[in-house]
Enzyme design. Structure first.
Site, short mmCIF file in Angstrom:
data_model
loop_
_atom_site.label_atom_id
_atom_site.label_comp_id
_atom_site.label_asym_id
_atom_site.label_seq_id
_atom_site.Cartn_x
_atom_site.Cartn_y
_atom_site.Cartn_z
N GLU A 79 36.18 39.21 7.27
CA GLU A 79 36.17 38.85 5.89
C GLU A 79 37.41 39.05 5.04
O GLU A 79 37.36 38.96 4.00
CB GLU A 79 35.71 40.16 5.95
CG GLU A 79 33.88 40.02 6.25
CD GLU A 79 32.73 40.81 5.36
OE1 GLU A 79 33.60 42.37 4.99
OE2 GLU A 79 31.77 41.21 5.33
N HIS A 88 32.08 30.82 31.81
CA HIS A 88 30.19 29.80 32.90
C HIS A 88 29.57 29.21 31.96
O HIS A 88 28.57 28.66 32.16
CB HIS A 88 29.76 30.88 34.11
CG HIS A 88 30.81 32.13 35.07
ND1 HIS A 88 30.86 31.20 35.95
CD2 HIS A 88 31.33 32.67 34.91
CE1 HIS A 88 31.76 31.45 37.13
NE2 HIS A 88 31.83 32.78 36.89
N LYS A 96 23.99 36.73 -0.86
CA LYS A 96 23.56 38.12 -1.75
C LYS A 96 22.10 36.86 -2.70
O LYS A 96 21.18 37.82 -3.05
CB LYS A 96 23.61 38.91 -2.22
CG LYS A 96 24.82 39.85 -1.20
CD LYS A 96 24.99 40.76 -1.62
CE LYS A 96 26.31 41.86 -0.29
NZ LYS A 96 26.21 42.88 -0.97
#
Length: 436
Positions: free
Chosen positions: A286, A307, A421
């Protein structure tokens, strides 16, 4: 002091490259600490660390003592830094299975809510709380962020149904803006005990405020030691030279970015570091991911992810570098035993400690990745304790601020999140967000 080893980047960088950044990184550090850059109204986190407990810290410890005495569970409601910071500290100190040893009054289990919208996760939490005495803390500057606001409504109702309105007041805590916002208004109207998120501290830098300190204290962490560790880090990392590990880390990651490394992979051979990696991922993601710039921060847990990602790291696109976080061995050593049949062929390790095996796996991994063209930076944290957690938080916060100013971005805004948003609110039909 945390140590940063950059010896495994010299295949792609040279010492003159690093030295050439001295004026640049010095200017970035000065811009941050003197508050002359963009976002300078969000620098309060720089001065949070303290060697002596403040009045608010004493209040936090008193509240935590009461919660521990009357609750079998404590629910932390928050998202972003309000969730990642405290959980990172708790898991790093007590392990990812910390709740298995908890559940009685005096040692409550710690749960986190309001960080997602999963019905399954919510049902799991409510089942865990059924029949238990519990308390909650609602964390939000505004009180209107969708995920924690939904959880706040529901948990408030659960507490008031269980204990009554007056009884619930003793079990509800709020951490919010000092003056404004829906959560502040709600707390004032209902008489809930409140703590302050300083207006000059952004969410992802808030772990050393009550946002992180109250959940830590309820979990049993010594927050005075956490803050003292951060205060010592503030003093140590004010050094203006490449003897400062913050300078080394910030400079190297920017140099590698300029050479085309688009991804920073933060790894640790300690599973308890996983949530700290998540906190780091938000901090750097951010803060730096804007204006078409920024390293993409991702995390992995070794040896498990060797792995699954090892092949990609060693022979995939050469667009990443690694930052490996290491810790000193624990005091209680575990020894590899022998087996009479030796079908697995491991008797050659008989008598060796698990830490020894881990160290060789680390060395082998570094060698393989460097040979494959992946630069590796090692961050050696040393002995893990409460004070060290505070140092880790401050080290990465300071490095993030310096690195972002080197990159040429404002570390303290986040304009991009408003787009998702807005779209979500339009789809939900929120008033004021109608499609035009």
């Amino acid at each position: 002091m945390i140590k940063v080893d950059i010896s495994n980047v010299w295949g792609q960088l040279a010492l003159p490259d690093l030295l050439a950044t001295e004026k640049e990184i010095s200017a970035a550090h000065r811009t941050l600490t003197e508050g002359t850059g963009e976002g300078n109204d969000f620098l309060g986190w720089l001065n949070l660390p303290t060697f002596e407990p403040t009045e608010e810290m004493l209040r936090i410890m008193d509240a935590a003592k009461r919660v521990r005495a009357n609750s079998e569970a404590f629910v932390v409601v928050g998202i972003g830094g309000s969730y990642l910071g405290p959980r990172a500290a708790i898991e790093l100190l007590y392990g990812p299975n910390y709740n298995l040893k908890r559940g009685a009054k005096g040692n409550p289990r710690i749960f986190f809510a309001g960080n997602g919208l999963s019905t399954r996760a919510w049902n799991d939490l409510t089942q865990e709380l059924e029949g238990k005495d519990f308390s909650v803390v609602f964390i939000s500057k505004s009180g209107t962020t969708t995920e924690p606001a939904i959880a706040t409504r529901a948990l408030r109702w659960m507490l008031e149904r269980k204990y009554g309105t007056d009884g619930a007041k003793e079990r509800i805590f709020v951490i919010t803006d000092p003056c404004k916002g829906a959560l502040r208004q709600m707390a004032m109207e209902e008489g809930w005990e409140t703590f302050v998120i300083p207006p000059d501290v952004g969410g992802r830098f808030s772990v050393l405020t009550p946002v992180g300190l109250l959940p830590m204290a309820v979990a049993g962490v010594d927050i005075c030691q956490v803050m003292a560790g951060a205060a010592q880090a503030k003093k140590d990392y004010d050094l203006r030279s490449f003897e400062n590990p913050v300078w080394l880390y910030a400079a190297i990651r920017n140099l590698l970015y300029r050479q085309g490394k688009a991804i920073e992979l933060l790894t640790s051979f300690e599973p308890a570091f996983k949530m700290m990696g998540g906190w780091w991922q938000q901090l750097f993601g951010e803060s730096e991911g804007k204006d078409g710039k920024g390293l993409f921060p991702v995390t992995a847990e070794f040896t498990a992810d060797l792995h699954s990602l090892g092949q990609m790291i060693q022979q995939g696109q050469r667009n990443l570098f690694e930052t490996m976080v290491r810790f000193a061995p624990v005091a209680e050593a575990v020894t590899v035993g022998s087996d009479a049949k030796n079908l697995d062929g491991l008797n050659y390790l008989t008598g060796r400690t698990l830490d020894f095996v881990d160290e060789q796996a680390f060395r082998g991994t570094v060698a393989a990745h460097v040979d494959g063209g992946v630069p590796v930076v090692t961050v050696d944290v040393g002995e893990l304790n409460d004070a060290k957690v505070g140092e880790i938080f401050y080290f990465f916060e300071l490095a993030c601020g310096v690195s972002a100013y080197m990159l040429g971005v404002n570390p303290f805004n986040q304009p991009g999140v408003e787009f998702y948003k807005r779209n979500m609110f339009q789809l939900l039909g929120k008033p004021g967000y109608e499609k035009k």
